[in-house]
Design a protein around this motif. Sequence first.
Motif, PDB file in Angstrom:
ATOM      1  N   ASN B  42      19.298  -6.499   0.151  1.00 30.26           N
ATOM      2  CA  ASN B  42      18.077  -6.750  -0.408  1.00 30.26           C
ATOM      3  C   ASN B  42      17.176  -5.346  -0.413  1.00 30.26           C
ATOM      4  N   PHE B  43      17.137  -4.969   0.468  1.00 29.66           N
ATOM      5  CA  PHE B  43      16.365  -3.413   0.827  1.00 29.66           C
ATOM      6  C   PHE B  43      16.848  -2.585  -0.255  1.00 29.66           C
ATOM      7  N   GLU B  46      15.998  -3.775  -3.976  1.00 32.75           N
ATOM      8  CA  GLU B  46      14.675  -3.515  -4.187  1.00 32.75           C
ATOM      9  C   GLU B  46      14.081  -2.201  -4.446  1.00 32.75           C
ATOM     10  N   THR B  47      14.715  -1.387  -3.447  1.00 32.94           N
ATOM     11  CA  THR B  47      14.178  -0.011  -3.653  1.00 32.94           C
ATOM     12  C   THR B  47      15.039   1.170  -3.924  1.00 32.94           C
ATOM     13  N   ASN B 103       2.060  -2.317   6.201  1.00 38.50           N
ATOM     14  CA  ASN B 103       2.163  -3.590   6.902  1.00 38.50           C
ATOM     15  C   ASN B 103       1.689  -3.414   8.522  1.00 38.50           C
ATOM     16  N   ILE B 269       9.460   3.550   4.212  1.00 39.93           N
ATOM     17  CA  ILE B 269       9.713   2.569   3.290  1.00 39.93           C
ATOM     18  C   ILE B 269      10.664   1.385   4.178  1.00 39.93           C
ATOM     19  N   PHE B 270      11.643   1.768   4.922  1.00 40.86           N
ATOM     20  CA  PHE B 270      12.370   0.722   5.442  1.00 40.86           C
ATOM     21  C   PHE B 270      11.483   0.137   6.562  1.00 40.86           C
ATOM     22  N   ASP B 272       8.555  -0.208   6.695  1.00 43.02           N
ATOM     23  CA  ASP B 272       7.351  -0.978   6.106  1.00 43.02           C
ATOM     24  C   ASP B 272       7.944  -2.351   5.727  1.00 43.02           C
ATOM     25  N   TYR B 273       9.125  -2.142   5.113  1.00 43.58           N
ATOM     26  CA  TYR B 273       9.686  -3.214   4.479  1.00 43.58           C
ATOM     27  C   TYR B 273      10.178  -4.345   5.517  1.00 43.58           C
ATOM     28  N   ARG B 276       7.395  -6.462   6.746  1.00 41.30           N
ATOM     29  CA  ARG B 276       7.065  -7.797   5.883  1.00 41.30           C
ATOM     30  C   ARG B 276       7.407  -8.962   6.416  1.00 41.30           C
ATOM     31  N   VAL B 279      10.408 -10.704   5.376  1.00 36.44           N
ATOM     32  CA  VAL B 279      11.728  -9.883   5.662  1.00 36.44           C
ATOM     33  C   VAL B 279      11.929 -10.434   7.130  1.00 36.44           C
TER      34      VAL B 279
END
Lengths: 285, 341, 263
Positions: B42-43, B46-47, B103, B269-270, B272-273, B276, B279
């Motif tokens: 999913n990561f 999405e990115t 986050n 980015i990872f 922070d993902y 969430r 996640v």
Amino acid sequence: MKFDNKIFKFIFIVPVIIYSVFLIALPLLYIFWISFLKNDSYGGIINVFTLQNYIDIFADVYIKIFLRSFLIALGTTFICILISYPFVLAVSHKNKKIQQILMTLVMVPFLTNSLIRMYGFTVLLRKYGVINQILLNTSLINEPLELMYNTFGIMIGMVYTLLPFMILPLYSSVLTIEKPILEAANDLGASKWQTFKKIILPQTLPGLFNGSLMVFTPALGYFFIVDILGGGKIMILGNLIKNQFLTARNWPFGAAISVFLILITSILIWGYKKIGGKMDDLGGM
Amino acid sequence: MKKIILVFLMLLILTGCTKKEEQKHVNILNWSSYIPDSVIRNFEKETNIKVNYGTYSSNEELLAKVSNAKEGTYDLIFPSDYMIEIMKNRDMLEKIDKTKLNNINNLNSSYLNLEYDSNNDYSLPFIAASTVISVNRDLVKDSITSYNDLLNPKYKNDIVLIDDQRIIIGMALLANGYDMNSTDEKELEVAKEWLLQLKDNIKAYDSDSPKNFLITKEVSIAVLWNAEGALASMENNSIENIFPNEGFALSIDNFAIPKGAKNKEELYIFIDYILRPDVMKEIISSYPYKNINKETDKILNDDYLNNKAANIPDEIYKQGSFVKNVGDSIRTFDKIWAEIK
Amino acid sequence: MKHNKFLDNICLFLVFTFLFLPILVIILFSFNTSRLNIVFEGFTLDWYRELFNNTSLLIALKNTLIVAFVSTIVSTIIGTISAYGLKKYNFPFKRVVNELLYIPVVIPEIVLGISLLCIYTLLKLELGMFTLILAHISFSIPFVIINVRSVLENMDPNIEQAANDLGANKFKTFFYVVLPSLVPGIMSGAQLAFTLSLDDVVISYFTAGPGSNTLPLQVYSMIKTGVTPDVNALISIMLLIIFALLMISAIVNLRKLKYEVTR
């Protein structure tokens, strides 16, 4: 023309020199070099000469691992011989076409990875795996047999993985025996055992040693078989070396064990050459 | 054979056609069984950042892997508490730029600023874990409250242990009433003798998925990480998880950036993902360790919340202790480990 | 001479059962409805569909094939050239080079693996596809050399001489005269290199890095965390392809043989 010749020679010689120096000699010399160095408590190598790594090898713990490795490798070799002789003789009794098919079939499992086949064994050998299920369902046993996570499981894996290395050289040496000789022996009333001892064994000796060499040395190092079928509680030399490099962070000690392993291999090779074995046969298959 | 090669070559060209040019990527080295494949996929979706994912099974293996590889090989690793300290001391980690993480405030503050990294300069907690004894009650009727109960010869070849020297030797120290991080030679000798006594009962050492041994009835007792125990009990409800009364090991696993990491932007980015809440919920549902994300706490389902091995109650959690850096005494641990195996 | 055919066949049957049992089990469980590879519960083809969603497994397969092909091609070229060079020319330390070539054939793979790892670390090479392929090339080259050499030994030296006398230069002689007659040796060398590359676990284990996960390494970590039956499905498909190709080549060989006989 002269210039042409030089380029030609250059192209044909330089790659093999570069290869043998940089990818064979240097890596091994480097291993040899660090086996005499010290390491700090968290894995760095210190440039101080020491023999400690070689002294450490002789600690009780490691001697035990060495002995176990040798017994497993020796046992594997022995079982491979016991299986391979009747097998290659049986193959050699068939006609040429069938012989070819059978020998190709021996190689087929090789085209899937050896690790994948080990995984197949875990499905077979588990406490409630296929074999135990069958035996339990047919009431041949009441309690599941302990087929893996012990030395027995490791031996099965080793024999399985290395068997073709015994079968192939033995088969090619069996082919060199001339049929009339065997027939003559038979006519003269030699028993099966006599024929084997007096004719087959001496004729196949080079193949036998070739195979033993190609089975014994890898068996000392196949850590993944021991990992998977031994359940992480049994160690052989391969696991010991792997741990020094990948978990215990002690490269110099790992290097020293590797040098020791190279030494053993060299002795075996020396013996192999002594009895007239050809080096090229080892890689021919 | 020629034909085999030809067909494979065609397959190769086919797969090669789908390859895109120089994609953004991030190289992650993580514990096995920690983040489900779906989260990674999913990561990526999405990115549009590709994840190169490798795994390890112990802190020591992580340390070796990172130090063996060239600087910059890995972008993100997940060392436990004491390993953060060791890596920090060896100058193997980079400071985390918290401003890049939106986050970060989701983290439960009781897991921040702990002893091993007092300002969280180099690490941010990911999950908390503890060891636990899991028992298949169909097969074992006796009461088990202590590590010493495992010595019972009845359980011959019937126990699986985590393949981690600090945890297992720590367990032996606890069983004998010592501190889990003791470096006292005599106490360690006693621990070794205790483990030798246990030896016949051990079927296997496995860090990656010891629960499988329980689920497949290969063994009836296991000492494993709490999420594994929790999963085993969810799979088979006759499996009970027990926190032994001598105490147990705790571990907080952290995000950390190895020195020289090349894909900085992507790695933040990872992180922070992962921080969430949704996640983290997906991760915790697949591998039910102790959650330390405040926002995730609010959305977790009852299956997780009511399983005491997964959502360890605070009063139990307090009885555990952390593995600590033992410095040069690690040699003694190494040696005992080789001797008992 | 009389042989006990019955005993022979029993022996063959037992050995082949042993060799194929683990593979058959893998294939069988690829059709199993249960996620755990323990008891066969029912028949399904779902795992074959699942397989195409398992990206990490497909990437591992792709990497495996890339490594096998690239290393086979490179080592076959270098090996062939070297076998010829070593036969034709003398140079300082030729004997040493010749002996060095046997090392990858005889020493335990683990020693080769760690020594390459050490050198990579020393040279600060980043572990990945490149280091992995280089490692595979380096254990394959000697096998190619040995196989090509065995054909080279039996070649008639007069052919080369004749080509030379007719005015062909060395390059032409090599490409048009020598190379074609080496084909059997080159093919068996390449086949061996390819097989060894597919089969290798130990050396890959030490020389792979992030982004160069191969099928065996993937399966290794999965064996520890639990193999899902889609892996079985993948292996079954691969086996099917291998078998089909072997059959085709056997039939072609048979035809060729018949053709030659009737001609």
